[in-house]
Scaffold this motif. Structure first.
Motif, PDB file in Angstrom:
ATOM      1  N   ARG A 120       0.869  -1.488   0.350  1.00 43.62           N
ATOM      2  CA  ARG A 120      -0.326  -0.149  -0.149  1.00 43.62           C
ATOM      3  C   ARG A 120       0.950   0.924  -0.052  1.00 43.62           C
ATOM      4  N   ALA A 121       0.014   2.188  -0.920  1.00 36.43           N
ATOM      5  CA  ALA A 121       0.999   3.714  -0.605  1.00 36.43           C
ATOM      6  C   ALA A 121       0.387   4.389  -1.012  1.00 36.43           C
ATOM      7  N   THR A 122       0.685   5.830  -1.305  1.00 38.80           N
ATOM      8  CA  THR A 122       0.231   7.020  -1.327  1.00 38.80           C
ATOM      9  C   THR A 122       0.906   8.010  -2.267  1.00 38.80           C
ATOM     10  N   TYR A 146      -0.220   9.855   5.045  1.00 31.83           N
ATOM     11  CA  TYR A 146       0.632   8.697   4.581  1.00 31.83           C
ATOM     12  C   TYR A 146       0.435   7.697   5.121  1.00 31.83           C
ATOM     13  N   VAL A 147       1.673   6.107   4.437  1.00 32.87           N
ATOM     14  CA  VAL A 147       0.748   5.269   4.632  1.00 32.87           C
ATOM     15  C   VAL A 147       2.094   4.675   5.301  1.00 32.87           C
ATOM     16  N   GLN A 148       2.018   3.783   5.857  1.00 28.09           N
ATOM     17  CA  GLN A 148       3.525   2.609   6.297  1.00 28.09           C
ATOM     18  C   GLN A 148       3.158   1.256   5.974  1.00 28.09           C
ATOM     19  N   VAL A 153       7.330   3.731   3.815  1.00 32.42           N
ATOM     20  CA  VAL A 153       6.513   4.738   4.354  1.00 32.42           C
ATOM     21  C   VAL A 153       6.537   5.874   2.792  1.00 32.42           C
ATOM     22  N   THR A 154       5.246   5.811   2.661  1.00 37.43           N
ATOM     23  CA  THR A 154       4.753   6.798   1.392  1.00 37.43           C
ATOM     24  C   THR A 154       4.151   8.079   2.033  1.00 37.43           C
ATOM     25  N   SER A 155       4.375   9.267   1.865  1.00 36.86           N
ATOM     26  CA  SER A 155       3.659  10.507   2.104  1.00 36.86           C
ATOM     27  C   SER A 155       2.887  10.934   1.149  1.00 36.86           C
ATOM     28  N   ALA A 156       2.075  11.781   1.304  1.00 32.87           N
ATOM     29  CA  ALA A 156       1.311  12.751   0.186  1.00 32.87           C
ATOM     30  C   ALA A 156       2.072  13.652  -0.029  1.00 32.87           C
ATOM     31  N   GLY A 157       1.086  14.838  -0.276  1.00 37.81           N
ATOM     32  CA  GLY A 157       1.465  16.571  -0.548  1.00 37.81           C
ATOM     33  C   GLY A 157       2.640  16.927   0.222  1.00 37.81           C
ATOM     34  N   GLN A 197      -2.734   3.459  11.723  1.00 39.43           N
ATOM     35  CA  GLN A 197      -1.303   3.646  10.297  1.00 39.43           C
ATOM     36  C   GLN A 197      -1.591   4.802   8.888  1.00 39.43           C
ATOM     37  N   PHE A 198      -3.084   4.580   9.415  1.00 37.62           N
ATOM     38  CA  PHE A 198      -4.207   5.466   8.054  1.00 37.62           C
ATOM     39  C   PHE A 198      -5.110   6.594   8.319  1.00 37.62           C
ATOM     40  N   ILE A 199      -3.722   7.921   7.869  1.00 42.22           N
ATOM     41  CA  ILE A 199      -4.362   9.576   9.071  1.00 42.22           C
ATOM     42  C   ILE A 199      -5.273   9.995   7.669  1.00 42.22           C
ATOM     43  N   GLN A 200      -6.468  10.193   7.983  1.00 41.30           N
ATOM     44  CA  GLN A 200      -7.205  10.305   7.116  1.00 41.30           C
ATOM     45  C   GLN A 200      -6.619  11.593   7.268  1.00 41.30           C
ATOM     46  N   SER A 201      -6.736  12.683   5.405  1.00 43.11           N
ATOM     47  CA  SER A 201      -6.537  13.719   4.508  1.00 43.11           C
ATOM     48  C   SER A 201      -7.370  14.989   4.181  1.00 43.11           C
TER      49      SER A 201
END
Length: 317
Positions: A120-122, A146-148, A153-157, A197-201
């Motif tokens: 999983r990634a973002t 972000y997603v771990q 770990v990949t993160s958004a803007g 693990q998943f934080i709402q943006s």
DNA sequence: ATTAACGCCCGCCATC
DNA sequence: ATGATGGCGGGCGTTA
């Protein structure tokens, strides 16, 4: 352990994402009880490296110094295609079990290296569709900060990179150390609580303002008891609809959000005043100290007093 | 710390 | 059909 951090300085690197890694990992904070990392900068061809803004930086080290890094950070960059040598470093890091962090479009480097396959990634919301299309083996989560997945770990803007970087610090060194950095950077220790693990943006929907006014009203009346039934009436909705749409727009349930806001305010009061915990509990709407303590432990993993001891104003004398 | 009552949240579903 | 609504029941988090 998390000691050595290597920042892959790819040509076309974006200064903000570059700088955010420096800010989180490149400053010795041991004087305030925080961590100290070894931050190094690696590039494929040492020498001048042009950034996305046209400014050039001089990077001395080549990629060999990444061989024993505990964390490889890949900031956003605007050049394509990416040099194969960077991909090798990324693959090697994953194989070694080191942490890998990408910010914004940096995710494409990880994907290109193949380490996102089956994970999983973002990435930045402008790029999520493209990432998913180009890399069908990757499950792309839009609408998260972000997603771990394992140690990848990949993160958004942009600013989500800060959240992701702090997340890694929190995982390796604990919330206390992460909070020291967050406090020095003047950013929230963790946007939204819990160990989710998943934080709402906040970028998910575009009708933010529909509930923004309700949220604002709730903030002004934190001290009062705010049952859902009453909130619903104020918003001219049935309780069921209010709860459902609140969650859709805000990413959390009304009470969870309320408790989070109360904690934030209590944190401020603990830091900036010397008022007794009992009084702060009353002023933040928790009512009693034991209830406030309950929520502190749950979300921040510390008690109010311990929190004050760590971050509170050191009164002279 | 443990417990019990309470209120909230969510799946389900008929309804609009 | 499609999608939002809101009442209900029960599991569960919060409060006393």
């Amino acid at each position: 352990v998390l000691r050595k951090v290597v920042l892959l300085t790819v040509p076309g690197v974006m200064p903000f994402e570059f700088g955010l890694i420096c800010e989180v990992f490149g400053i010795d904070r041991s004087d305030v009880g925080g961590p100290r990392f070894e931050l190094a900068f690696a590039t494929a061809n040492p020498g001048p490296v042009r950034t996305s803004q046209g400014v050039t930086m001089i990077i001395d080290d080549d990629l060999s110094i990444a061989a024993d890094a505990d964390l490889i950070a890949v900031p956003a960059f605007d050049s394509a295609p990416i040099d194969e040598r960077y991909l090798h470093v990324i693959r090697d890091a994953v194989a070694r079990g080191a942490w890998v962090l990408s910010i914004c479009s940096g995710a494409f480097a990880l994907a290109e290296a193949g380490v996102l396959d089956g994970r999983r990634a973002t990435t930045h919301w402008m790029h999520t569709a493209r990432l998913a299309a180009r890399h069908p083996l990757t499950t792309v989560d839009a609408d998260v900060l972000y997603v771990q997945d394992g140690k990848v770990v990949t993160s958004a803007g942009t600013s989500a990179g800060i959240d992701a970087a702090l997340h890694i610090v929190r995982k390796e060194l604990g919330a206390g150390q992460a909070n020291v950095i967050a406090r020095r950077m003047v950013v929230p220790p963790q946007r939204d609580g819990g160990q989710a693990q998943f934080i709402q943006s906040p970028v998910g929907g575009d009708r933010i303002d529909s509930f923004a006014s309700v949220a604002e009203w709730m903030l002004e009346n934190l001290v009062e008891d705010l049952p859902v039934e009453q909130l619903a009436r104020k918003a001219h909705m049935s309780p069921r609809t209010f709860a459902r749409r609140f969650r859709a727009d805000m990413g959390t349930t009304p009470t969870a959000w309320l408790n989070r806001q109360r904690i934030i305010r209590a944190q401020q009061l603990l830091e900036q005043t010397s008022r007794p915990v009992e009084a702060i509990a009353a002023e933040t709407g928790f009512g009693t100290a034991s209830v406030m303590r309950h929520h502190f432990v749950k979300v921040l993993r510390t008690s109010p007093t311990a929190y004050r001891r760590m971050f509170g104003e050191r009164l002279a004398g």
